[in-house]
Design an enzyme around this catalytic site. Sequence first.
Site, PDB file in Angstrom:
ATOM      1  N   ALA A 132       0.809  -1.223   0.000  1.00 46.35           N
ATOM      2  CA  ALA A 132       0.000   0.000   0.000  1.00 46.35           C
ATOM      3  C   ALA A 132       0.842   1.272   0.000  1.00 46.35           C
ATOM      4  O   ALA A 132       0.303   2.362  -0.113  1.00 46.35           O
ATOM      5  CB  ALA A 132      -0.934  -0.002   1.212  1.00 46.35           C
ATOM      6  N   ARG A 138       8.948   9.012  -2.431  1.00 50.05           N
ATOM      7  CA  ARG A 138      10.335   9.342  -2.769  1.00 50.05           C
ATOM      8  C   ARG A 138      10.710   8.924  -4.186  1.00 50.05           C
ATOM      9  O   ARG A 138      11.788   9.274  -4.676  1.00 50.05           O
ATOM     10  CB  ARG A 138      11.279   8.683  -1.758  1.00 50.05           C
ATOM     11  CG  ARG A 138      11.302   9.401  -0.412  1.00 50.05           C
ATOM     12  CD  ARG A 138      12.306   8.760   0.536  1.00 50.05           C
ATOM     13  NE  ARG A 138      11.810   7.520   1.098  1.00 50.05           N
ATOM     14  CZ  ARG A 138      12.552   6.662   1.793  1.00 50.05           C
ATOM     15  NH1 ARG A 138      13.842   6.916   1.983  1.00 50.05           N
ATOM     16  NH2 ARG A 138      12.028   5.558   2.281  1.00 50.05           N
ATOM     17  N   GLY A 142       0.454   2.405   8.952  1.00 44.65           N
ATOM     18  CA  GLY A 142       1.535   1.547   9.382  1.00 44.65           C
ATOM     19  C   GLY A 142       1.413   0.119   8.900  1.00 44.65           C
ATOM     20  O   GLY A 142       0.372  -0.311   8.384  1.00 44.65           O
ATOM     21  N   GLY A 183      16.466  -2.620  11.821  1.00 41.64           N
ATOM     22  CA  GLY A 183      16.069  -2.988  13.164  1.00 41.64           C
ATOM     23  C   GLY A 183      16.805  -4.243  13.605  1.00 41.64           C
ATOM     24  O   GLY A 183      17.178  -5.080  12.778  1.00 41.64           O
ATOM     25  N   ASN A 226      12.485   2.103  -2.176  1.00 40.57           N
ATOM     26  CA  ASN A 226      11.751   3.333  -1.899  1.00 40.57           C
ATOM     27  C   ASN A 226      12.184   4.496  -2.777  1.00 40.57           C
ATOM     28  O   ASN A 226      11.507   5.517  -2.821  1.00 40.57           O
ATOM     29  CB  ASN A 226      11.922   3.728  -0.429  1.00 40.57           C
ATOM     30  CG  ASN A 226      11.267   2.732   0.504  1.00 40.57           C
ATOM     31  OD1 ASN A 226      10.052   2.587   0.517  1.00 40.57           O
ATOM     32  ND2 ASN A 226      12.077   2.029   1.282  1.00 40.57           N
ATOM     33  N   ASN A 249       4.976   2.966 -49.384  1.00 39.68           N
ATOM     34  CA  ASN A 249       3.799   2.241 -48.923  1.00 39.68           C
ATOM     35  C   ASN A 249       2.679   3.135 -48.404  1.00 39.68           C
ATOM     36  O   ASN A 249       1.580   2.652 -48.147  1.00 39.68           O
ATOM     37  CB  ASN A 249       4.196   1.248 -47.814  1.00 39.68           C
ATOM     38  CG  ASN A 249       4.964   1.912 -46.692  1.00 39.68           C
ATOM     39  OD1 ASN A 249       5.716   2.853 -46.901  1.00 39.68           O
ATOM     40  ND2 ASN A 249       4.778   1.414 -45.478  1.00 39.68           N
TER      41      ASN A 249
END
Length: 451
Positions: free
Chosen positions: A8, A13, A77, A138, A226, A384
């Site tokens: 989604a 960016r 989120g 993370g 991104n 042609n």
Amino acid sequence: MKAIILAAGQGKRMHSDLQKVMHPMLGKPIIQYVVEAALDAGAEDITVVVGRGGDDIKNGLARFKNLNFAVQDPPLGTGHAAQAGIGRIKDSDDVLILYGDMPLVTVEFLTELKNFYRAGSSEAVVSAVYRPDARDFGRVYDKNGDFIEIVEFKDMKPDSPPTDWVNPGIYLFKGEALKTGLSRMTNNNSQLEYYLTDVPKLLKDDGRVVKVFHTREDISAFTGINTHAQLAEATAHMRGRVNELHMAAGVRMLDPASAFIDSDTKIAPGAVLYPGCILEGKCEIESGAVIGPNTHMKDTVVGANARVRQSVTDNAKIGEGTEVGPFAYLRPGTVIGKNCRVGNFVEVKNSNLGDGTKMAHLAYIGDADVGSGVNYGCGAITVNYDGAKKHRTTINDGAFVGSNVNLIAPVEIGLGAFVAAGSTITDCVQADALGIARQRQTNKPGWRKRK
């Protein structure tokens, strides 16, 4: 196994009107690679979560009949996106969570993750990738494979324990556990969003079994896209994979780094690619064919032992043993027979050329049916287009068309006929006849001095 693919994100960016996951990469939308990997890993039911205006994603994936779509609107989120996609999930289902902007994820990794999940008794598995230079990923913390927590990079503290295991964001849940965890999420954070990374921790704190699947697969497999720079990086990785597969199957590439080959292109063992080749769409290159250097082909079929040099082709068919180029242009609808010669600065469009026909240089054939064994001279053209309609020219077997000839369509050159150089032909030339349509030469002595 069922799968939910989160797609989604608007990709602001990218600065593009095209949905982020629909940007092309080697002939396919980014998200198509993810769908194919999920299907090949055993997903029998896939839900793609799209945002507002996601019709282009639905249309772009219309070829896949087992896809379902859910809408996340507004975007709040990753956890909120997963929540939007659980409509088809039953408590007993195994549910794989993937991202539509992660096209390099491999079937091998997904299969290993699935096997790890099914070999244990956990209700959720968090994947963790080994990366000593973790950068902004993370971190995943566990103890002997038992999940502890995921800490986002922005939440890392100076006293956070060091770890080399990072979170690529791919999970496998039992359906009931996923739905329970999603229902208990909160958005008590600075972004006021619901994070999927909270779900494993909520389940673990409930006393449920959450395991960590450790993999040392190259981190490039988990590249998310991104920006256009990230798209270029991912494309380079995918291009390397595609080229390596072709070379392993027997294709010779003189410079793999300069070869751009779309995923749907088929190349037979024994074919050779010189530097600077671009093969787009559904090209098919037969054994012994030599392509390049500096050749751009799209949706083109090249027969065995043919040679195409420094040329551009689009939706064309080139017969066995035929030579094309350098600097030829074959436009859509071109079908060239065996052992032909289409030389430098020749353009062919929507025409059929029979076996053994030769047009060595500086010529145009459009909307024509040319027989076998025809010689088509330098500077000859089919006229042609009359300004309103396109008309066809027919040149029969064995005909000879001299240099600088204009064939005004519709017109037919008969079997074995000969058209004299410099002629403008408006009427049919009978079999074995000589067609000549030019004014007889006149010389005027002393003309220049008088002028």
